[in-house]
Design a protein around this motif. Structure first.
Motif, PDB file in Angstrom:
ATOM      1  N   MET A   1     -45.212 -41.103 -13.299  1.00  0.00           N
ATOM      2  CA  MET A   1     -44.899 -39.952 -12.497  1.00  0.00           C
ATOM      3  C   MET A   1     -44.064 -38.946 -13.289  1.00  0.00           C
ATOM      4  O   MET A   1     -44.356 -37.784 -13.297  1.00  0.00           O
ATOM      5  N   TYR A   2     -42.998 -39.418 -13.976  1.00  0.00           N
ATOM      6  CA  TYR A   2     -42.139 -38.513 -14.719  1.00  0.00           C
ATOM      7  C   TYR A   2     -42.347 -38.589 -16.227  1.00  0.00           C
ATOM      8  O   TYR A   2     -41.765 -37.815 -16.955  1.00  0.00           O
ATOM      9  N   GLN A  32     -37.463 -53.711  -7.906  1.00  0.00           N
ATOM     10  CA  GLN A  32     -38.465 -54.787  -7.923  1.00  0.00           C
ATOM     11  C   GLN A  32     -39.758 -54.384  -7.225  1.00  0.00           C
ATOM     12  O   GLN A  32     -40.823 -54.832  -7.593  1.00  0.00           O
ATOM     13  N   GLY A  33     -39.679 -53.548  -6.218  1.00  0.00           N
ATOM     14  CA  GLY A  33     -40.872 -53.171  -5.478  1.00  0.00           C
ATOM     15  C   GLY A  33     -41.545 -51.910  -5.980  1.00  0.00           C
ATOM     16  O   GLY A  33     -42.519 -51.446  -5.384  1.00  0.00           O
ATOM     17  N   ASP A  41     -51.975 -41.549 -10.440  1.00  0.00           N
ATOM     18  CA  ASP A  41     -52.007 -42.318  -9.200  1.00  0.00           C
ATOM     19  C   ASP A  41     -50.880 -41.827  -8.299  1.00  0.00           C
ATOM     20  O   ASP A  41     -49.709 -42.026  -8.605  1.00  0.00           O
ATOM     21  N   PRO A  42     -51.208 -41.195  -7.172  1.00  0.00           N
ATOM     22  CA  PRO A  42     -50.154 -40.674  -6.308  1.00  0.00           C
ATOM     23  C   PRO A  42     -49.249 -41.764  -5.720  1.00  0.00           C
ATOM     24  O   PRO A  42     -48.129 -41.483  -5.303  1.00  0.00           O
ATOM     25  N   ALA A  43     -49.712 -43.002  -5.706  1.00  0.00           N
ATOM     26  CA  ALA A  43     -48.899 -44.097  -5.173  1.00  0.00           C
ATOM     27  C   ALA A  43     -47.932 -44.648  -6.216  1.00  0.00           C
ATOM     28  O   ALA A  43     -46.994 -45.363  -5.879  1.00  0.00           O
ATOM     29  N   ALA A  44     -48.149 -44.331  -7.477  1.00  0.00           N
ATOM     30  CA  ALA A  44     -47.287 -44.843  -8.546  1.00  0.00           C
ATOM     31  C   ALA A  44     -45.914 -44.161  -8.482  1.00  0.00           C
ATOM     32  O   ALA A  44     -45.816 -42.961  -8.309  1.00  0.00           O
ATOM     33  N   GLN A  45     -44.884 -44.961  -8.626  1.00  0.00           N
ATOM     34  CA  GLN A  45     -43.518 -44.442  -8.637  1.00  0.00           C
ATOM     35  C   GLN A  45     -42.969 -44.344 -10.054  1.00  0.00           C
ATOM     36  O   GLN A  45     -41.954 -43.687 -10.284  1.00  0.00           O
ATOM     37  N   LEU A  46     -43.623 -45.008 -10.982  1.00  0.00           N
ATOM     38  CA  LEU A  46     -43.199 -44.991 -12.374  1.00  0.00           C
ATOM     39  C   LEU A  46     -44.450 -45.000 -13.232  1.00  0.00           C
ATOM     40  O   LEU A  46     -45.273 -45.910 -13.122  1.00  0.00           O
ATOM     41  N   GLY A  47     -44.599 -43.970 -14.047  1.00  0.00           N
ATOM     42  CA  GLY A  47     -45.780 -43.858 -14.893  1.00  0.00           C
ATOM     43  C   GLY A  47     -45.458 -44.179 -16.335  1.00  0.00           C
ATOM     44  O   GLY A  47     -44.352 -44.618 -16.663  1.00  0.00           O
ATOM     45  N   PRO A  48     -46.405 -43.957 -17.208  1.00  0.00           N
ATOM     46  CA  PRO A  48     -46.205 -44.279 -18.628  1.00  0.00           C
ATOM     47  C   PRO A  48     -45.215 -43.323 -19.285  1.00  0.00           C
ATOM     48  O   PRO A  48     -44.992 -42.215 -18.810  1.00  0.00           O
TER      49      PRO A  48
END
Length: 82
Positions: A1-2, A32-33, A41-48
């Motif tokens: 995401m960021y 953890q979640g 992916d709009p559901a991803a909270q942490l991207g590469p």
């Protein structure tokens, strides 16, 4: 995401010793979640991370923390997968 580009510097947090365990447990529960995935992916909270150089830099921060006496409570290694 960021992509490793967040406008905060969370490398150090000062926490009173009387709430250290509670604080650590709360941060751990919150992370953890987290859904790790593609930046698309709009559901991803942490991207590469943005580059291999940034991946190495982040890994070095983990190593520095451990060498300075930090206790790793989660992660500490590269995530494998898409």
């Amino acid at each position: 995401m960021y992509a490793g580009q967040v406008c905060t510097a969370g490398s150090r947090v000062s926490v009173h010793s009387s709430i250290q365990d509670e604080f650590t447990a709360a941060v751990l529960a919150g992370t953890q979640g987290m859904k790790i995935g593609s930046g698309f992916d709009p559901a991803a909270q942490l991207g590469p991370l943005v580059s291999a150089e940034q991946l190495d830099r982040v890994g070095s921060y983990v190593d520095i923390g451990k060498n300075e006496g930090a206790t790793l409570v989660s992660g500490g290694s590269r995530v494998d997968g898409p």
